[in-house]
Design an enzyme around this catalytic site. Structure first.
Site, PDB file in Angstrom:
ATOM      1  N   LYS A 191      23.503  32.574  65.069  1.00 56.61           N
ATOM      2  CA  LYS A 191      23.659  31.276  64.398  1.00 56.61           C
ATOM      3  C   LYS A 191      23.847  30.206  65.483  1.00 56.61           C
ATOM      4  O   LYS A 191      22.935  30.000  66.292  1.00 56.61           O
ATOM      5  CB  LYS A 191      24.787  31.354  63.373  1.00 56.61           C
ATOM      6  CG  LYS A 191      24.483  32.398  62.273  1.00 56.61           C
ATOM      7  CD  LYS A 191      25.549  32.444  61.211  1.00 56.61           C
ATOM      8  CE  LYS A 191      25.179  33.363  60.064  1.00 56.61           C
ATOM      9  NZ  LYS A 191      25.729  34.720  60.198  1.00 56.61           N
ATOM     10  N   ARG A 219      19.225  38.374  66.413  1.00 59.99           N
ATOM     11  CA  ARG A 219      19.970  38.820  65.237  1.00 59.99           C
ATOM     12  C   ARG A 219      20.798  40.030  65.632  1.00 59.99           C
ATOM     13  O   ARG A 219      20.252  41.063  66.011  1.00 59.99           O
ATOM     14  CB  ARG A 219      19.007  39.185  64.106  1.00 59.99           C
ATOM     15  CG  ARG A 219      18.095  38.064  63.708  1.00 59.99           C
ATOM     16  CD  ARG A 219      17.447  38.344  62.395  1.00 59.99           C
ATOM     17  NE  ARG A 219      18.378  38.020  61.345  1.00 59.99           N
ATOM     18  CZ  ARG A 219      18.518  36.795  60.831  1.00 59.99           C
ATOM     19  NH1 ARG A 219      17.788  35.798  61.266  1.00 59.99           N
ATOM     20  NH2 ARG A 219      19.386  36.564  59.875  1.00 59.99           N
ATOM     21  N   TYR A 268      17.211  55.695  72.861  1.00 59.64           N
ATOM     22  CA  TYR A 268      18.400  56.055  72.078  1.00 59.64           C
ATOM     23  C   TYR A 268      19.609  56.121  72.995  1.00 59.64           C
ATOM     24  O   TYR A 268      19.517  56.658  74.103  1.00 59.64           O
ATOM     25  CB  TYR A 268      18.214  57.429  71.420  1.00 59.64           C
ATOM     26  CG  TYR A 268      18.107  57.337  69.913  1.00 59.64           C
ATOM     27  CD1 TYR A 268      19.154  56.782  69.182  1.00 59.64           C
ATOM     28  CD2 TYR A 268      16.988  57.784  69.229  1.00 59.64           C
ATOM     29  CE1 TYR A 268      19.071  56.672  67.808  1.00 59.64           C
ATOM     30  CE2 TYR A 268      16.901  57.672  67.857  1.00 59.64           C
ATOM     31  CZ  TYR A 268      17.950  57.113  67.146  1.00 59.64           C
ATOM     32  OH  TYR A 268      17.867  57.000  65.793  1.00 59.64           O
ATOM     33  N   THR A 305      28.340  37.065  64.179  1.00 59.66           N
ATOM     34  CA  THR A 305      26.937  37.348  64.408  1.00 59.66           C
ATOM     35  C   THR A 305      26.560  36.611  65.692  1.00 59.66           C
ATOM     36  O   THR A 305      27.303  35.758  66.180  1.00 59.66           O
ATOM     37  CB  THR A 305      26.052  36.843  63.249  1.00 59.66           C
ATOM     38  OG1 THR A 305      26.407  35.499  62.958  1.00 59.66           O
ATOM     39  CG2 THR A 305      26.217  37.697  62.009  1.00 59.66           C
ATOM     40  N   GLU A 362      23.263  56.668  71.661  1.00 55.38           N
ATOM     41  CA  GLU A 362      24.502  56.798  70.872  1.00 55.38           C
ATOM     42  C   GLU A 362      25.690  57.024  71.797  1.00 55.38           C
ATOM     43  O   GLU A 362      25.610  57.792  72.751  1.00 55.38           O
ATOM     44  CB  GLU A 362      24.380  57.970  69.887  1.00 55.38           C
ATOM     45  CG  GLU A 362      23.662  57.548  68.623  1.00 55.38           C
ATOM     46  CD  GLU A 362      23.102  58.706  67.850  1.00 55.38           C
ATOM     47  OE1 GLU A 362      22.348  59.484  68.451  1.00 55.38           O
ATOM     48  OE2 GLU A 362      23.416  58.815  66.654  1.00 55.38           O
ATOM     49  N   ASP A 418      36.439  35.605  61.357  1.00 59.78           N
ATOM     50  CA  ASP A 418      34.982  35.765  61.311  1.00 59.78           C
ATOM     51  C   ASP A 418      34.377  34.423  61.729  1.00 59.78           C
ATOM     52  O   ASP A 418      34.343  33.468  60.950  1.00 59.78           O
ATOM     53  CB  ASP A 418      34.566  36.147  59.883  1.00 59.78           C
ATOM     54  CG  ASP A 418      33.058  36.307  59.736  1.00 59.78           C
ATOM     55  OD1 ASP A 418      32.318  35.837  60.626  1.00 59.78           O
ATOM     56  OD2 ASP A 418      32.616  36.890  58.726  1.00 59.78           O
TER      57      ASP A 418
HETATM   58  N1  DSN Z   1      23.561  34.766  55.443  1.00 58.53           N
HETATM   59  C1  DSN Z   1      24.528  34.123  56.298  1.00 58.53           C
HETATM   60  C2  DSN Z   1      24.617  32.659  56.033  1.00 58.53           C
HETATM   61  O1  DSN Z   1      23.603  32.090  55.685  1.00 58.53           O
HETATM   62  O2  DSN Z   1      25.663  32.068  56.201  1.00 58.53           O
HETATM   63  C3  DSN Z   1      25.853  34.781  56.240  1.00 58.53           C
HETATM   64  O3  DSN Z   1      25.718  36.139  56.300  1.00 58.53           O
END
Ligand code: DSN
Length: 424
Positions: free
Chosen positions: A234, A240, A59, A231, A61, A205
């Site tokens: 990707k 993730r 942990y 994120t 925080e 974003d």
């Molecule tokens: N679920 C993602 C996507 O497939 O683009 C976005 O959050």
């Protein structure tokens, strides 16, 4: 299976054979299919090892040197490394690497700059935006006042004059550019000019294109957007997770919003894996990777167009292709299901101005980040387009045997391109 996979799962197999069996089945599934889901990728074994590390036990925080629990001698260094690497790679003053994923990362930006009821302007979901850009079913649409922009019907592209018109009328406090189904380059500079004119904070974003930005295959929002969220799993090819980056001026507000505003303890195993992924993304070979993603996407777009498929905006500048199946007389959902049976995973997706319902829309979304990780190049895109076309034809003619035949060919093809961390 690789030795690394066996080493990772030997204890699991003994302790919980049911879960181990499912993980192994997923490994086989991922390795035998062509992954064209635009938001997915395959992480390296190094990223996987960090994700599965002992850091999950801790942990922490707070932030480095200011934690609420003792014993942070190593975790502080992990987080500081991740932050330093994010700053260097994206050319930003500040990075927060604690958001659990993209939605909490975006919500943190709302929390940092808005009060409930304030106006936020984002791309509509059915035009290529994201739920957290103010969609009605999302907290961002329920607790704030969302206004939307889209793409032009004739071009399938964002029209900045239209964006400026909406912004001048609605005076949003927060403007968002970026999304989940945008096949074209985002003009961050153009968005920034509009945001400045109406005195809005601009959030870029870049969840989908972060790897392309890092690898020089898409212009960067750094220096244009006030805040950048992404994120990490990707095109960036990490675990993730998510990050929020900004200039020094907004650093405190962002950090306060992530913790204690929205979250508790960060997931330190994820932070470590993000650091590893950022280290990998800083290599020269990652620039080649990012460039190859776009080359593959363009080659696949051409191969589909040659077979009579309509693409939103007529093509692609990035990793993503949005196919409008209207002229093929099949819905996105039955097409996606048939493709899955034929060994190609992707998702059905709304197209701009879709005449069909969101759960049974007209489009397919395709991305090339994952197949590029496996080493596929432009030459492989024509056979992939052919398999897509055959499977869609088989779905329309209700020829299940043809779907099975395609799946068998794909299984064999995939053996040439092993996925990291799992192989027969
Ligand atoms: N679920 C993602 C996507 O497939 O683009 C976005 O959050």
């Amino acid at each position: 299976m690789t030795d690394a996979y066996e080493a990772l799962t030997a204890k699991l197999a003994a302790a919980d054979p049911e879960i181990e069996r499912l993980i192994e089945a997923e490994g086989r599934r991922e390795s035998e299919k062509i992954r064209l889901i635009a938001s997915e990728n395959y992480v390296s074994e190094a990223v996987m090892e960090a994700t599965g590390s002992i850091l999950t036990n801790k942990y922490s925080e707070g932030y480095a040197q200011k934690r609420y629990y003792e014993g942070q001698q190593n975790v502080d260094q992990v987080e500081e490394l991740a932050i330093a690497r994010a700053k260097e790679l994206f050319g930003v003053d500040h990075a927060n690497v604690q958001p659990y994923s993209g939605s909490p990362a975006n919500l943190a930006v709302y929390m940092a700059f808005l009060k409930p009821g304030d106006t936020v302007m984002g791309m509509a979901l059915d035009m290529g935006g994201h739920l957290t850009h103010g969609h009605t079913v999302s907290a961002t649409g329920k607790w704030f006042n969302p206004v939307r922009y889209g793409v032009r019907k004739d071009t399938g592209r964002i029209d900045l004059d239209e964006v400026a018109k909406v912004a001048r009328k609605e005076r949003p406090k927060l403007m968002i550019c970026g999304g989940t189904a945008i096949p074209r380059t985002i003009d961050f500079e153009g968005f920034a000019e509009i945001a400045r004119e109406v005195d809005a904070v601009l959030l870029a974003d870049i969840a989908h294109i972060a790897g392309l930005v890092a690898g020089g295959a898409h212009p960067s929002p750094a220096g244009h957007a006030d805040v950048i969220s992404t994120t990490t799993h990707k095109t960036l090819r990490g675990p993730r997770g998510a990050m929020v980056m900004c200039d020094a001026e907004h650093a405190k507000a962002i950090d306060k919003a992530v913790f204690p505003g929205l979250q508790g303890g960060p997931h330190n195993h994820t932070t470590a894996a993000i650091a590893v992924a950022l280290h990998e993304a800083a290599r020269e070979s990652f620039r080649d990777y990012a460039g190859q993603i776009v080359k593959n996407s363009r080659a696949l777009a051409k191969a589909l167009t040659d077979r009579g498929y309509d693409l939103v905006s007529g093509g692609t500048d990035n990793h993503l292709i949005l196919v409008d199946l209207t002229s093929k007389e099949i819905g996105g959902k039955p097409a996606a299901k048939a493709l899955d049976a034929a060994g190609i995973e992707l998702n059905f997706n709304a197209v701009p101005y879709d005449q069909r319902k969101p759960f049974d829309p007209s489009g397919l979304r395709i991305g090339t980040a994952a197949v590029t990780t496996r080493g596929m190049t432009e030459d492989d895109m024509d056979p992939i387009a052919d398999w897509i076309d055959r499977a869609i034809g088989a779905a329309k003619a209700e020829k299940e045997a043809e779907l099975e035949a395609v799946a068998a060919e794909i299984r064999e093809f995939c053996q040439t391109y092993p996925i990291p961390g799992w192989h027969d």
